[in-house]
Design a protein around this motif. Structure first.
Motif, short mmCIF file in Angstrom:
data_model
loop_
_atom_site.label_atom_id
_atom_site.label_comp_id
_atom_site.label_asym_id
_atom_site.label_seq_id
_atom_site.Cartn_x
_atom_site.Cartn_y
_atom_site.Cartn_z
N CYS A 36 8.68 -17.46 -28.29
CA CYS A 36 7.50 -18.30 -28.21
C CYS A 36 7.78 -19.42 -27.20
O CYS A 36 8.89 -19.94 -27.16
CB CYS A 36 7.24 -18.87 -29.60
N VAL A 38 5.97 -23.08 -25.78
CA VAL A 38 4.95 -24.11 -25.86
C VAL A 38 5.15 -25.05 -24.69
O VAL A 38 6.28 -25.46 -24.41
CB VAL A 38 5.04 -24.91 -27.18
N ALA A 47 -0.71 -29.87 -26.83
CA ALA A 47 0.30 -28.87 -26.49
C ALA A 47 -0.42 -27.56 -26.20
O ALA A 47 -1.55 -27.35 -26.64
CB ALA A 47 1.27 -28.68 -27.66
N ARG A 48 0.24 -26.69 -25.46
CA ARG A 48 -0.36 -25.39 -25.14
C ARG A 48 0.62 -24.28 -25.53
O ARG A 48 1.77 -24.26 -25.07
CB ARG A 48 -0.65 -25.28 -23.65
N LEU A 49 0.16 -23.40 -26.40
CA LEU A 49 0.95 -22.22 -26.73
C LEU A 49 0.83 -21.28 -25.54
O LEU A 49 -0.19 -20.65 -25.32
CB LEU A 49 0.43 -21.55 -28.01
N TYR A 50 1.87 -21.25 -24.74
CA TYR A 50 1.85 -20.50 -23.49
C TYR A 50 2.08 -19.01 -23.72
O TYR A 50 1.46 -18.16 -23.09
CB TYR A 50 2.92 -21.07 -22.56
N ALA A 69 6.53 -23.44 -33.85
CA ALA A 69 6.01 -24.00 -32.60
C ALA A 69 5.13 -25.21 -32.87
O ALA A 69 5.22 -26.23 -32.19
CB ALA A 69 5.22 -22.94 -31.83
N GLU A 70 4.29 -25.11 -33.89
CA GLU A 70 3.42 -26.24 -34.26
C GLU A 70 4.26 -27.44 -34.69
O GLU A 70 4.00 -28.57 -34.27
CB GLU A 70 2.47 -25.84 -35.39
N ALA A 73 6.04 -28.95 -31.60
CA ALA A 73 5.10 -29.66 -30.73
C ALA A 73 4.70 -30.99 -31.36
O ALA A 73 4.65 -32.02 -30.68
CB ALA A 73 3.87 -28.81 -30.47
N MET A 81 -2.87 -28.26 -30.68
CA MET A 81 -2.31 -27.13 -29.94
C MET A 81 -3.48 -26.28 -29.46
O MET A 81 -4.41 -25.99 -30.23
CB MET A 81 -1.39 -26.29 -30.83
N LEU A 83 -4.53 -22.64 -27.07
CA LEU A 83 -4.00 -21.36 -26.63
C LEU A 83 -5.11 -20.50 -26.06
O LEU A 83 -6.29 -20.75 -26.31
CB LEU A 83 -3.31 -20.64 -27.79
#
Length: 143
Positions: A36, A38, A47-50, A69-70, A73, A81, A83
């Protein structure tokens, strides 16, 4: 993990050394089970979940990575977040919806093959920062 839109080796090196990226991995039985990425921006609380991917047959890995990830971030100051996900990726869309993400837009021709992306966002849990004194309640002050 992904058949298209893969992250290049050079990009992985850049992400791993970036101060504005969070890279997480999952392992099972000594094998990579998922990963994962971010992305964070200076002076932004979004934040951006890339990228998030689980190896075939690795049930539950995506959810664990998303939760971590959350948390990561949020610990770095993100208040929400965002995405993008392929419109035809129903499994991922279901995961994001179960985690409380809400659809807020679409991007046509977003992916290399011309597929549309759906845009989701979720506010991250408000938790006191370490070292922050408790808030006064009902006119009282903390000891």
């Amino acid at each position: 993990m992904f058949d298209a839109d893969r992250i290049s080796r050079r990009s992985w090196r850049d992400l791993l050394s970036s101060r504005t990226a969070i890279v997480l991995g999952a392992e099972r039985a000594g094998q990579i089970a998922g990963c994962c990425v971010v992305l964070l921006r200076k002076r932004s609380r979004k934040a951006r979940l890339y990228s998030i991917a689980a190896a075939p047959g690795q049930s539950g890995v995506g959810g664990r990575l998303l939760a971590e990830a959350e948390q990561a971030a949020h610990a770095r100051g993100a208040a929400s977040m965002r995405l993008e996900v392929r419109e035809d990726n129903l499994r991922a869309i279901g995961l994001y919806e179960r985690f409380g993400y809400r659809l807020f837009g679409r991007k046509l021709d977003y992916y290399a093959d011309g597929a549309t992306a759906l845009r989701f966002e979720k506010p991250l849990a408000l938790q006191p920062l370490l070292g922050t004194p408790p808030q006064a309640e009902h006119g009282t002050t903390p000891p």
